[in-house]
Structure formats: structure tokens, C-alpha cells
Write a protein that holds these residues in place. Structure first.
Motif, PDB file in Angstrom:
ATOM      1  N   GLU A  67      77.725  43.327   2.911  1.00 12.83           N
ATOM      2  CA  GLU A  67      78.520  44.127   3.853  1.00 12.83           C
ATOM      3  C   GLU A  67      79.380  45.186   3.165  1.00 12.83           C
ATOM      4  N   ALA A  68      80.081  44.830   2.112  1.00 12.55           N
ATOM      5  CA  ALA A  68      80.975  45.793   1.449  1.00 12.55           C
ATOM      6  C   ALA A  68      80.199  46.990   0.919  1.00 12.55           C
ATOM      7  N   ALA A  69      79.096  46.748   0.240  1.00 12.17           N
ATOM      8  CA  ALA A  69      78.284  47.850  -0.302  1.00 12.17           C
ATOM      9  C   ALA A  69      77.667  48.680   0.825  1.00 12.17           C
ATOM     10  N   PHE A  70      77.202  48.010   1.872  1.00 14.42           N
ATOM     11  CA  PHE A  70      76.594  48.708   3.004  1.00 14.42           C
ATOM     12  C   PHE A  70      77.622  49.629   3.668  1.00 14.42           C
ATOM     13  N   MET A  71      78.822  49.100   3.919  1.00 14.92           N
ATOM     14  CA  MET A  71      79.861  49.889   4.594  1.00 14.92           C
ATOM     15  C   MET A  71      80.366  51.034   3.709  1.00 14.92           C
ATOM     16  N   ALA A  72      80.389  50.830   2.403  1.00 14.73           N
ATOM     17  CA  ALA A  72      80.787  51.920   1.499  1.00 14.73           C
ATOM     18  C   ALA A  72      79.798  53.073   1.599  1.00 14.73           C
ATOM     19  N   LEU A  73      78.517  52.753   1.675  1.00 18.74           N
ATOM     20  CA  LEU A  73      77.511  53.808   1.856  1.00 18.74           C
ATOM     21  C   LEU A  73      77.648  54.450   3.235  1.00 18.74           C
ATOM     22  N   GLU A  74      77.961  53.661   4.242  1.00 20.38           N
ATOM     23  CA  GLU A  74      78.126  54.209   5.591  1.00 20.38           C
ATOM     24  C   GLU A  74      79.283  55.201   5.639  1.00 20.38           C
ATOM     25  N   ALA A  75      80.344  54.927   4.892  1.00 21.27           N
ATOM     26  CA  ALA A  75      81.457  55.873   4.803  1.00 21.27           C
ATOM     27  C   ALA A  75      80.988  57.193   4.201  1.00 21.27           C
ATOM     28  N   GLN A  76      80.056  57.132   3.251  1.00 22.02           N
ATOM     29  CA  GLN A  76      79.502  58.358   2.673  1.00 22.02           C
ATOM     30  C   GLN A  76      78.650  59.106   3.702  1.00 22.02           C
ATOM     31  N   PHE A  77      77.931  58.366   4.552  1.00 23.07           N
ATOM     32  CA  PHE A  77      77.182  59.017   5.631  1.00 23.07           C
ATOM     33  C   PHE A  77      78.137  59.741   6.593  1.00 23.07           C
ATOM     34  N   ALA A  78      79.264  59.128   6.907  1.00 22.35           N
ATOM     35  CA  ALA A  78      80.246  59.755   7.796  1.00 22.35           C
ATOM     36  C   ALA A  78      80.775  61.052   7.182  1.00 22.35           C
ATOM     37  N   LYS A 118      68.085  56.099   0.814  1.00 22.77           N
ATOM     38  CA  LYS A 118      67.318  55.355  -0.194  1.00 22.77           C
ATOM     39  C   LYS A 118      68.181  54.259  -0.834  1.00 22.77           C
ATOM     40  N   ARG A 119      69.478  54.531  -0.973  1.00 27.99           N
ATOM     41  CA  ARG A 119      70.388  53.524  -1.524  1.00 27.99           C
ATOM     42  C   ARG A 119      70.746  52.447  -0.500  1.00 27.99           C
ATOM     43  N   GLN A 120      70.698  52.802   0.787  1.00 27.69           N
ATOM     44  CA  GLN A 120      71.108  51.861   1.832  1.00 27.69           C
ATOM     45  C   GLN A 120      69.960  50.958   2.295  1.00 27.69           C
ATOM     46  N   ILE A 121      68.748  51.453   2.254  1.00 25.00           N
ATOM     47  CA  ILE A 121      67.592  50.701   2.758  1.00 25.00           C
ATOM     48  C   ILE A 121      67.459  49.302   2.156  1.00 25.00           C
ATOM     49  N   PRO A 122      67.728  49.093   0.871  1.00 23.25           N
ATOM     50  CA  PRO A 122      67.586  47.729   0.338  1.00 23.25           C
ATOM     51  C   PRO A 122      68.476  46.684   1.032  1.00 23.25           C
ATOM     52  N   PHE A 123      69.535  47.119   1.715  1.00 24.82           N
ATOM     53  CA  PHE A 123      70.416  46.193   2.411  1.00 24.82           C
ATOM     54  C   PHE A 123      69.929  45.859   3.825  1.00 24.82           C
ATOM     55  N   PHE A 124      68.955  46.619   4.329  1.00 27.51           N
ATOM     56  CA  PHE A 124      68.489  46.435   5.710  1.00 27.51           C
ATOM     57  C   PHE A 124      67.691  45.142   5.858  1.00 27.51           C
TER      58      PHE A 124
END
Length: 114
Positions: free
Chosen positions: A16-27, A83-89
Motif C-alpha cells: 500500500e505505501a509504495a502504491f500510494m506514493a506512486l499514485e501521488a506522482q500520478f496526481a 510500469k512501476r505501479q503495475i507490479p503492485f496490481f
């Protein structure tokens, strides 16, 4: 007629922490690129587990939906983050909803006689 574009992403709870950090970059990317600003939410109660992120925005036309998806899909910065987020899906999907408006037409108010 308006449409709601939704990206639903179920991710591994332990990431979750890594996923949400990437999501903040998407925002931040949305703001920089001038793309539609999505609203991000996660289930609190319901069918989907809490380790699900829902991104959604309302667009005025289906052409605008298609344009937004195409712009994101063609952008190299978006591709690098994805590409960095997909491994968490665990799974991810896209939904498009038609906004229904059942509001009754308003009648003009009659003036009262004095």
C-alpha cells in the motif's frame, strides 16, 4: 450528455505505501499535464476490498473520455509511472458510466395577484 471515467485498481495490501506514493506522482502528473483532475477514493464499506483505489472524473462527452484515455496512454511520463505501479496490481480495469439526469424540468413560477 456527460460521462464518468473510472480506473479501478486492486493492489496488494502489503504494498500500500509504495502504491500510494506512486499514485501521488500520478496526481502531480495530472496537474502538470493539464489532464482531467481525477478524484481518488477507496472503499470504506462495500463489495470491493479496502486495498482498491478508484480514480474517477466526469467529462462532458464520450469523445472527451476517449481523448483523455488516449492522451494518458500516449504519454511517456505516464507510461514510466504505470510500469512501476503495475507490479503492485492484483487486477485493474476501466469503466465508463453515462451520467443520468432525471431532474424534472422546472416550471416558471406564477406571480401572485396582489
Amino acid at each position: 450528455m456527460a460521462y464518468v471515467l473510472r480506473f479501478v485498481q486492486r493492489f496488494r495490501a502489503e504494498d500500500e505505501a509504495a502504491f500510494m506514493a506512486l499514485e501521488a506522482q500520478f496526481a502531480a502528473l495530472e496537474r502538470r499535464k493539464g489532464w482531467p483532475r481525477g478524484r481518488r477514493c477507496r472503499p470504506f464499506a462495500g463489495r470491493e476490498p479496502v486495498h482498491t483505489l478508484v480514480w474517477e472524473c466526469e467529462l462532458p462527452t464520450l469523445a472527451a473520455v476517449n481523448g483523455a484515455v488516449a492522451a494518458m496512454g500516449a504519454d511517456p511520463d505516464h507510461a514510466r509511472l504505470l510500469k512501476r505501479q503495475i507490479p503492485f496490481f492484483l487486477e485493474a480495469w476501466t469503466e465508463v458510466y453515462e451520467v443520468l439526469d432525471f431532474e424534472a424540468p422546472r416550471r416558471p413560477q406564477r406571480r401572485r395577484a396582489s
